[in-house]
Design a protein around this motif. Structure first.
Motif, short mmCIF file in Angstrom:
data_model
loop_
_atom_site.label_atom_id
_atom_site.label_comp_id
_atom_site.label_asym_id
_atom_site.label_seq_id
_atom_site.Cartn_x
_atom_site.Cartn_y
_atom_site.Cartn_z
N VAL A 85 40.28 -0.60 60.09
CA VAL A 85 40.40 0.83 60.52
C VAL A 85 40.03 1.03 58.97
N VAL A 86 40.26 0.19 57.77
CA VAL A 86 39.96 0.11 56.74
C VAL A 86 38.56 0.25 56.28
N GLN A 87 37.99 -0.19 56.99
CA GLN A 87 36.31 -0.30 56.76
C GLN A 87 35.62 1.09 57.04
N PHE A 88 35.87 0.98 58.47
CA PHE A 88 35.61 2.66 58.94
C PHE A 88 36.38 3.41 59.15
N GLU A 89 37.23 3.99 58.53
CA GLU A 89 37.82 4.70 57.87
C GLU A 89 38.19 6.02 59.36
N MET A 90 39.54 4.53 59.93
CA MET A 90 39.65 5.78 61.11
C MET A 90 41.90 5.28 61.17
N SER A 91 41.42 5.63 62.04
CA SER A 91 43.68 5.44 62.27
C SER A 91 43.28 4.19 63.36
N GLN A 92 44.74 3.37 63.73
CA GLN A 92 44.45 2.95 63.98
C GLN A 92 44.67 2.57 65.75
N PRO A 93 45.05 3.58 66.05
CA PRO A 93 44.96 3.97 67.13
C PRO A 93 43.75 4.47 68.07
N GLN A 94 42.54 4.63 66.79
CA GLN A 94 41.03 4.87 67.27
C GLN A 94 40.54 4.40 67.18
N ALA A 95 41.18 2.97 66.63
CA ALA A 95 40.24 1.78 66.68
C ALA A 95 40.61 1.10 67.65
N ASN A 96 41.57 1.08 68.10
CA ASN A 96 41.80 0.29 69.43
C ASN A 96 41.44 1.19 70.81
N ARG A 97 41.32 2.63 70.71
CA ARG A 97 40.57 3.20 71.43
C ARG A 97 38.95 2.38 71.67
N TRP A 98 38.22 2.78 70.50
CA TRP A 98 36.82 2.42 70.30
C TRP A 98 36.71 0.85 70.52
N ILE A 99 37.30 -0.21 69.91
CA ILE A 99 36.90 -1.56 70.27
C ILE A 99 37.24 -1.53 71.93
N HIS A 100 37.77 -1.15 72.79
CA HIS A 100 37.57 -1.67 74.28
C HIS A 100 36.53 -0.07 74.85
N LEU A 101 36.54 0.49 74.34
CA LEU A 101 35.74 1.43 75.31
C LEU A 101 33.93 0.62 74.98
N LEU A 102 34.14 0.29 73.39
CA LEU A 102 32.76 0.21 73.17
C LEU A 102 32.20 -1.43 73.49
N SER A 103 33.98 -2.13 73.66
CA SER A 103 33.11 -4.13 74.18
C SER A 103 32.69 -3.86 75.62
N GLU A 104 33.57 -2.66 76.76
CA GLU A 104 32.85 -2.46 77.56
C GLU A 104 31.20 -2.11 78.01
N ILE A 105 30.85 -0.74 76.88
CA ILE A 105 29.37 -0.47 76.78
C ILE A 105 28.66 -1.42 76.74
N LEU A 106 28.41 -2.72 75.41
CA LEU A 106 28.10 -3.51 74.85
C LEU A 106 27.96 -4.49 76.58
N ARG A 107 28.76 -4.90 77.23
CA ARG A 107 28.60 -5.93 78.47
C ARG A 107 27.91 -4.93 79.63
N ARG A 108 27.48 -3.64 79.15
CA ARG A 108 27.46 -3.05 80.39
C ARG A 108 25.66 -3.20 79.59
N THR A 109 25.78 -3.22 78.63
CA THR A 109 24.18 -3.60 77.87
C THR A 109 23.74 -4.82 78.47
#
Length: 301
Positions: A85-109
């Motif tokens: 979250v420090v590297q990407f300037e966001m909150s920890q809950p935001q990072a957690n949500r993005w990690i699980h959402l984008l992991s699924e998008i990458l799996r589909r890709t």
């Protein structure tokens, strides 16, 4: 940290994502398609969208390349979420949500590109038609010590650590064609094969190690090292033969090493979300296969 800031520094892109800039751009096309498909129907929280929405420039990850860069950096470097979250300037809950959402998008890709290994061992007889030999091995990943007493016992591997493991099958070109389900660390490699029996084409040669003693699929030629008898030594001829077999089996170790470029499947796994430990190793195998295919097509051209 945005992708455009380092995209021209090839060594930094490779170190951060595990992909070269050319590979990154090749993967981005399909990743963008699946992101647009998802975002046109669902919100970031996964709720069905009631009205049309557009990507906002004020988002913490404004561009599609930033989204894919975010998830690739997470999988490649396995940082603490607090550091991410420090590297990407966001909150920890935001990072957690993005990690699980984008992991699924990458799996589909990776699934769309045909890079994910198959999970159904019964389809291998069709997938491997025309293939002369394959290599089988198991891989183990350390995890945090479970709080539940029963799971502690199940995940204790006997190597002074708690772990989870998978079996995988690769071809001579290091492409991973099959990945088993994820099991607790105490489950033996041979036991996984008993749970998910491999159906291989008749006459194919299967290279495996002594962890699979007793595993003999029908109609398959088994090649494995000779185990040292208890209280005795192997002969010079047997040692030489074991050395020859190990020289061939090293290919599956190279495939596992390529998959473990994603440090999230190499270092201690810290996430407790159900099923995520299985998803990340599937994605890691898919990224390895993507790199292999991209390099082979580049050599051919």
């Amino acid at each position: 940290m945005y992708y455009d800031q380092i995209r021209h520094r090839h060594s930094q892109v490779l170190a951060a994502t595990g992909l070269t800039p050319v590979e990154f751009d090749a993967l981005l096309v399909t990743f963008k398609y699946h992101w647009d498909e998802y975002y046109s129907h669902f919100t970031l929280e996964g709720k069905v969208r009631q009205r049309i929405s557009y990507n906002r420039k004020t988002s913490v990850l404004p561009l599609i390349q930033d989204k894919m860069f975010f998830i690739l950096v997470y999988l490649k470097t396995n940082p603490l979420q607090e550091l991410h979250v420090v590297q990407f300037e966001m909150s920890q809950p935001q990072a957690n949500r993005w990690i699980h959402l984008l992991s699924e998008i990458l799996r589909r890709t990776l699934k769309t590109l045909g890079e994910l290994p198959d999970r159904n061992s019964k389809r291998l007889i069709h997938i491997l038609q025309g293939c002369e030999e394959v290599l089988l091995d198991g891989t183990e990943r350390p995890i945090q010590r479970p709080l539940d007493e029963d799971r502690q016992s199940a995940c204790y591997s006997g190597k002074k650590t708690h772990s989870i493991k998978n079996n995988l099958l690769c071809t001579n070109n290091l492409r991973i064609v099959w990945l088993s389900s994820t099991y607790e660390g105490h489950v033996h490699d041979k036991k996984i094969c008993d749970e998910e029996p491999l159906l291989l084409p008749r006459g194919i040669r299967l290279w495996q190690d002594t962890g699979f003693i007793g595993h003999r699929p029908d109609g398959v030629e088994i090649c494995m090292p000779r185990k040292k008898p208890k209280g005795k030594e192997l002969t010079a001829v047997e040692k030489q033969e074991n050395k020859r077999i190990s020289g061939i089996r090293i290919k599956v170790e190279h495939a596992i090493g390529g998959m473990k470029k994603c440090r999230i499947v190499k270092e201690r796994f810290r996430c407790h979300k159900f099923g995520f430990e299985d998803m990340v190793i599937l994605i890691a195998c898919g990224l390895h296969n993507f790199r292999i295919r991209h390099k082979m097509s580049h050599i051919t051209n």
